[in-house]
Write an enzyme that holds these catalytic residues in place. Structure first.
Site, PDB file in Angstrom:
ATOM      1  N   CYS A  91       0.802  -1.324  -0.451  1.00  0.00           N
ATOM      2  CA  CYS A  91       0.287   0.181  -0.078  1.00  0.00           C
ATOM      3  C   CYS A  91       0.915   1.268   0.058  1.00  0.00           C
ATOM      4  O   CYS A  91       0.514   2.234   0.078  1.00  0.00           O
ATOM      5  CB  CYS A  91      -0.412  -0.017   1.111  1.00  0.00           C
ATOM      6  SG  CYS A  91      -2.237  -1.240   1.501  1.00  0.00           S
ATOM      7  N   ASP A  99       3.407   2.490   2.172  1.00  0.00           N
ATOM      8  CA  ASP A  99       3.191   2.984   4.102  1.00  0.00           C
ATOM      9  C   ASP A  99       2.833   1.640   4.316  1.00  0.00           C
ATOM     10  O   ASP A  99       2.221   1.291   4.919  1.00  0.00           O
ATOM     11  CB  ASP A  99       2.373   4.295   4.326  1.00  0.00           C
ATOM     12  CG  ASP A  99       2.728   5.558   3.718  1.00  0.00           C
ATOM     13  OD1 ASP A  99       3.338   5.813   3.149  1.00  0.00           O
ATOM     14  OD2 ASP A  99       1.340   6.035   3.141  1.00  0.00           O
ATOM     15  N   CYS A 114      -1.034  10.186   6.847  1.00  0.00           N
ATOM     16  CA  CYS A 114       0.933  10.035   7.503  1.00  0.00           C
ATOM     17  C   CYS A 114       0.774  10.059   9.149  1.00  0.00           C
ATOM     18  O   CYS A 114       0.795   8.925  10.076  1.00  0.00           O
ATOM     19  CB  CYS A 114       2.195  10.666   7.168  1.00  0.00           C
ATOM     20  SG  CYS A 114       1.926   9.832   5.409  1.00  0.00           S
ATOM     21  N   CYS A 148       6.917   8.307   2.280  1.00  0.00           N
ATOM     22  CA  CYS A 148       7.126   9.428   1.540  1.00  0.00           C
ATOM     23  C   CYS A 148       7.812   9.969   3.120  1.00  0.00           C
ATOM     24  O   CYS A 148       7.862   9.735   4.280  1.00  0.00           O
ATOM     25  CB  CYS A 148       6.285  10.714   1.792  1.00  0.00           C
ATOM     26  SG  CYS A 148       4.962  10.513   2.698  1.00  0.00           S
TER      27      CYS A 148
END
Ligand code: FES
Length: 287
Positions: free
Chosen positions: A35, A37, A105, A61
């Site tokens: 996915c 992350d 995130c 990221c």
């Protein structure tokens, strides 16, 4: 190019506490490489039950690295009870904010922390598992997770839900269902707030009345109009007369009167009071 705050840049270029605690008291692993992350969080407690050390390993990221890094700093010194109350919003706020599209995130950080705490509380027996029905199969996001990000961050559009938990960001096949979940959760929230407001029959102050009308517009009416490329603006409230302006596609729509009656007025009567009626502002020309 994303607009990042200085704090995000700092934690991205100089991440704190990278790695893994060997004999950790709590370990939480969430996300998946498939996915895009993934995050592993480990912590160790001191003799007083406070988190003395926390470390992370992440795949993702700049925002994923920065949120994981800052999370390890936030929870150091906390008791388990205190750490269990850390929200994704607090993580993002600590960084001075994140681009809306990167809020997922901060949610991943909060989920990893919860998974690590659960792992600690069950003596290392329990690993993080998806709870409830999976709504977004592209990203493995459950109904429960979607409900939670909507509730905690007051989300009103599918796009926002995608930003916060990725659901809807793949094939798009789950978007209809996400819309229904938003409607349901926002409906429940509005009802809860209405119940917390002065009891029926008890007169609302002008400020309470305007707040409740604005809230009903934001949570009950606007999402439906935006789905059709329109919008609505509250112009004035005069007694039980609510003056609004339809915007965008809704302003030019031949069925504007029906929308005013069957959606705007109906929702205001349901959530604010059954004597309210709506009028369209005279100078409402749309965009
Ligand atoms: S099932 Fe949710 S984006 Fe594909």
């Amino acid at each position: 190019m994303w607009e990042y705050t200085d704090k995000v840049r700092d934690h991205f270029f100089n991440p704190r506490n990278v790695g893994e605690i060997e004999d950790a008291d709590g370990t939480g692993e969430v996300g998946s490489l498939a996915c895009g992350d993934a995050l592993k969080l480990t912590f160790k407690l001191d003799e007083n039950g406070r988190i003395k050390d926390a470390m992370f390993k992440t795949f993702g990221c700049a925002s994923a690295i920065a949120t994981s890094s800052v999370l390890t700093e936030i929870i150091k010194g906390m008791t388990i009870e205190e750490a269990s109350k850390v929200t994704n919003k607090e993580i993002a706020d600590y960084l001075g904010g994140l681009p809306e599209q990167k809020m997922h995130c901060s949610v991943m950080g909060r989920e990893a922390l919860e998974a690590a705490i659960e792992n600690y509380r069950t003596g290392g027996r329990k690993k993080h598992e998806l709870e409830g029905r999976v709504v977004c199969t592209c990203f493995g996001v459950t109904e429960k997770e979607i409900e939670r990000v909507i509730r905690e961050n007051n989300l009103t559009t599918v796009e926002q839900v995608t930003n916060y938990c990725k659901a809807g960001g793949g094939c798009g096949g789950c978007k209809g269902e996400i819309e229904k979940i938003i409607e349901r959760v926002q409906g429940e929230k509005t009802k809860e707030k209405a119940m917390a407001a002065p009891a029926k029959g008890q007169k609302l102050t002008n400020i309470q009345k305007i707040q409740l009308i604005q809230q009903t517009i934001n949570e009950q009416i606007r999402p439906a109009l935006r789905a059709d490329g329109g919008d609505i603006e509250l112009i004035d409230v005069d007694g039980n007369r609510v003056i609004v302006a339809l915007r965008g596609m809704c302003a030019q729509c031949a069925l504007a009167n029906v929308t005013m009656k069957d959606l705007v007025e109906a929702k205001l009567r349901e959530f604010v009071g059954d004597t309210f009626y709506v009028e369209q502002a005279k100078d409402s020309t749309g965009e």
